[in-house]
Write a protein that holds these residues in place. Structure first.
Motif, PDB file in Angstrom:
ATOM      1  N   VAL A  72       0.843  -1.206   0.000  1.00 33.93           N
ATOM      2  CA  VAL A  72       0.000   0.000   0.000  1.00 33.93           C
ATOM      3  C   VAL A  72       0.871   1.248   0.000  1.00 33.93           C
ATOM      4  N   LEU A  73       1.898   1.268   0.842  1.00 38.75           N
ATOM      5  CA  LEU A  73       2.804   2.423   0.866  1.00 38.75           C
ATOM      6  C   LEU A  73       3.510   2.609  -0.474  1.00 38.75           C
ATOM      7  N   LEU A  74       3.914   1.514  -1.080  1.00 39.36           N
ATOM      8  CA  LEU A  74       4.568   1.579  -2.388  1.00 39.36           C
ATOM      9  C   LEU A  74       3.621   2.167  -3.439  1.00 39.36           C
ATOM     10  N   GLY A  75       2.390   1.675  -3.443  1.00 33.29           N
ATOM     11  CA  GLY A  75       1.398   2.198  -4.387  1.00 33.29           C
ATOM     12  C   GLY A  75       1.093   3.667  -4.159  1.00 33.29           C
ATOM     13  N   LEU A  76       0.962   4.063  -2.903  1.00 30.49           N
ATOM     14  CA  LEU A  76       0.677   5.471  -2.593  1.00 30.49           C
ATOM     15  C   LEU A  76       1.840   6.379  -3.000  1.00 30.49           C
ATOM     16  N   ALA A  77       3.069   5.901  -2.820  1.00 29.77           N
ATOM     17  CA  ALA A  77       4.232   6.703  -3.229  1.00 29.77           C
ATOM     18  C   ALA A  77       4.220   6.923  -4.740  1.00 29.77           C
ATOM     19  N   GLY A  78       3.941   5.868  -5.498  1.00 25.83           N
ATOM     20  CA  GLY A  78       3.873   6.000  -6.954  1.00 25.83           C
ATOM     21  C   GLY A  78       2.756   6.923  -7.384  1.00 25.83           C
ATOM     22  N   LEU A  79       1.595   6.770  -6.774  1.00 26.38           N
ATOM     23  CA  LEU A  79       0.449   7.626  -7.091  1.00 26.38           C
ATOM     24  C   LEU A  79       0.749   9.082  -6.786  1.00 26.38           C
ATOM     25  N   LEU A  80       1.345   9.336  -5.640  1.00 30.81           N
ATOM     26  CA  LEU A  80       1.652  10.706  -5.235  1.00 30.81           C
ATOM     27  C   LEU A  80       2.625  11.368  -6.211  1.00 30.81           C
ATOM     28  N   VAL A  81       3.694  10.665  -6.563  1.00 29.14           N
ATOM     29  CA  VAL A  81       4.690  11.239  -7.477  1.00 29.14           C
ATOM     30  C   VAL A  81       4.069  11.513  -8.842  1.00 29.14           C
ATOM     31  N   TYR A  82       3.307  10.556  -9.380  1.00 31.42           N
ATOM     32  CA  TYR A  82       2.710  10.758 -10.701  1.00 31.42           C
ATOM     33  C   TYR A  82       1.687  11.895 -10.665  1.00 31.42           C
ATOM     34  N   ALA A  83       0.867  11.949  -9.628  1.00 30.46           N
ATOM     35  CA  ALA A  83      -0.163  12.999  -9.536  1.00 30.46           C
ATOM     36  C   ALA A  83       0.475  14.377  -9.423  1.00 30.46           C
ATOM     37  N   VAL A  84       1.492  14.512  -8.582  1.00 31.00           N
ATOM     38  CA  VAL A  84       2.159  15.810  -8.427  1.00 31.00           C
ATOM     39  C   VAL A  84       2.796  16.232  -9.744  1.00 31.00           C
ATOM     40  N   LEU A  85       3.470  15.302 -10.417  1.00 27.21           N
ATOM     41  CA  LEU A  85       4.096  15.644 -11.695  1.00 27.21           C
ATOM     42  C   LEU A  85       3.058  15.911 -12.783  1.00 27.21           C
ATOM     43  N   ALA A  86       1.932  15.210 -12.744  1.00 26.00           N
ATOM     44  CA  ALA A  86       0.886  15.462 -13.735  1.00 26.00           C
ATOM     45  C   ALA A  86       0.379  16.896 -13.629  1.00 26.00           C
ATOM     46  N   VAL A  87       0.229  17.382 -12.420  1.00 25.78           N
ATOM     47  CA  VAL A  87      -0.210  18.762 -12.228  1.00 25.78           C
ATOM     48  C   VAL A  87       0.928  19.727 -12.570  1.00 25.78           C
ATOM     49  N   ALA A  88       2.138  19.429 -12.090  1.00 26.69           N
ATOM     50  CA  ALA A  88       3.283  20.330 -12.302  1.00 26.69           C
ATOM     51  C   ALA A  88       3.651  20.449 -13.782  1.00 26.69           C
TER      52      ALA A  88
END
Length: 107
Positions: A72-88
């Motif tokens: 779960v932590l691994l998945g959340l880390a990937g989701l967070l990085v992709y989401a932040v970069l998608a917005v940025a």
């Protein structure tokens, strides 16, 4: 790995065939966003690799709950990085989010 490569080959062949038949033409937004998506995906992959090395004791634990927690932590880390970069990187705009919200309410 082989499944991933096969999926990309199939997607590429489908895009090529549809383009040849005149059924698909990439618009300007897709062409603009493809390199940005690749950057976000590479960053997510790198993050997942780094995080999984830090969580290796959790991911290889005997306890099912520890392994699930690590996953779960691994998945959340990937989701967070992709989401932040998608917005940025401009892949996702506020107007897109509003459109998704409106569409969901009408369904």
């Amino acid at each position: 790995m082989a499944t991933s490569v096969a999926a990309w080959v199939n997607a590429g062949l489908l895009a090529w065939l549809l383009t040849q038949r005149g059924l698909f033409k990439a618009d300007a937004r897709l062409l603009r966003n493809l390199p940005r998506m690749a950057i976000a995906a590479l960053a997510m992959g790198g993050t997942l690799w780094l995080v999984q090395t830090q969580l290796s004791s959790w991911l290889t634990a005997h306890s099912l709950f520890e392994r699930l927690g690590g996953l779960v932590l691994l998945g959340l880390a990937g989701l967070l990085v992709y989401a932040v970069l998608a917005v940025a990187l401009g892949l996702l705009r506020r107007s897109d989010l509003g459109r998704f919200r409106r569409r969901r309410k009408s369904v």
